[in-house]
Design a protein around this motif. Structure first.
Motif: not given
Length: 261
Positions: A29-35
Motif C-alpha cells: 500500500h505504498r507505506r513502509g519499505k519493500l525490498n
C-alpha cells in the motif's frame, strides 16, 4: 517497539491462524519499505501456502511452501491485524495486506510508515538469537567490542537478535550490571550472570504475555516489568530507579547494578 517476547507471542498466534492457508492476493500500500517491486512480491507470494510463522530476531518471518520467506519488521509503531477481506476499507495505515483463499486477511499496519517488508530466500542466516546465545559467545562479543557499553552491545541486532531497549534494562538489572559498563571490562562472572539473565528474563516475559494477553498479534505490554516502567520509583528490592539517557536510549537502572570500568 515490539521486542523478542512480544514478537514470539505474535508469531505463535499468527502461526495458529495462518499455517496451511493459501495466499489468494497480496497488496503493498505504498507505506513502509519493500525490498522488491510489488509485481515481484505478488509473483513470489500469490498461490503459495503458509507453512509456518516464526520470530527471527526482531522480525516475524512467514515461511511459504515455495521456499520463499516474507519478513516483517514492525519498527516503532507497526502491528499485525487478522480480519477478513470485507474489512479492507476499514484498515487504518495499511502497509501490506495478504488475502487468503478462505476470505481471511492479514494486514501489516503502521501509523508512521516505518515498517519494512522483505522478500528473501528461506535460508538466510541471522545473528545468534538472544534465547540461544551462550556465555562463550557473549565473551567473544565483549572482546570484539571492548569499548562499547554493554547496553548498546545488547541492542545491536547484528550481534545478538531480539533484545530491545526495555528488555535490555530488565536483563542488566537481573544480572546486576550497570548499563554504562564497557563490555571489555566485564569479568567472567559478570558475563556468566548476563548469559543466565538473558533467557531467564525473556522466557519469563513470554510466559507472562501468554497468560495475560494470549491472543495478541500487536501492541506492547510492559505492566509486569521490574524496572523499565515510567511509573515505578523503586525496584522490587527497594532500590531507587534511576532514569536517564544512555547513548540516546532512555534507560532505567539502579545503584544495585555494578559499574565495571
Amino acid at each position: 517497539m515490539p521486542e523478542l517476547p512480544d514478537l514470539t507471542v505474535y508469531a505463535e498466534n499468527l502461526a495458529k491462524a495462518l499455517t496451511g492457508k493459501k495466499v489468494n492476493q497480496v497488496a503493498y500500500h505504498r507505506r513502509g519499505k519493500l525490498n522488491v517491486a510489488e509485481v515481484e512480491l505478488s509473483k513470489a507470494v500469490t498461490g503459495a501456502e503458509v507453512t509456518g510463522v516464526e520470530r527471527a530476531g526482531k522480525q516475524v518471518a512467514f515461511r511459504l511452501g515455495n521456499g520463499n520467506l516474507l519478513r516483517v519488521h514492525l519498527m516503532l509503531t507497526g502491528g499485525f491485524a487478522l480480519t477478513d477481506s470485507t474489512q479492507l476499507d476499514r484498515l487504518r495505515y495499511p502497509v501490506l495486506t495478504v488475502a487468503f483463499d478462505d476470505g481471511s486477511l492479514l494486514a501489516v499496519t503502521d501509523e508512521k510508515g516505518w515498517a519494512s517488508v522483505t522478500l528473501s530466500p528461506g535460508d538466510e542466516r541471522d545473528a545468534p538469537d538472544a534465547l540461544a546465545v551462550t556465555a562463550e559467545q557473549l565473551e567473544q562479543l565483549c572482546r570484539k567490542k571492548p569499548r562499547t557499553l554493554i547496553k548498546p552491545l545488547l541492542l545491536d541486532q547484528s550481534l545478538i537478535g531480539g533484545i530491545g531497549n526495555a528488555y535490555a534494562d530488565e536483563i542488566l538489572w537481573t544480572a546486576r550490571i550497570s548499563p554504562k559498563s564497557p563490555a571489555g571490562k566485564l569479568p567472567p562472572e559478570a558475563i556468566r550472570a548476563l548469559a543466565d539473565a538473558i533467557p531467564q528474563v525473556l522466557e519469563d516475559a513470554i510466559a507472562e504475555l501468554r497468560k495475560r494477553h494470549p491472543d495478541m498479534v500487536s501492541g506492547e505490554y510492559r505492566e509486569f516489568l521490574k524496572v523499565h516502567r515510567p511509573e515505578l520509583k523503586t525496584s522490587p528490592t527497594g532500590a531507587r530507579i534511576i532514569k536517564e539517557n544512555v547513548q540516546s536510549k532512555r534507560t532505567y537502572y539502579t545503584d544495585e547494578q555494578q559499574l565495571y570500568q
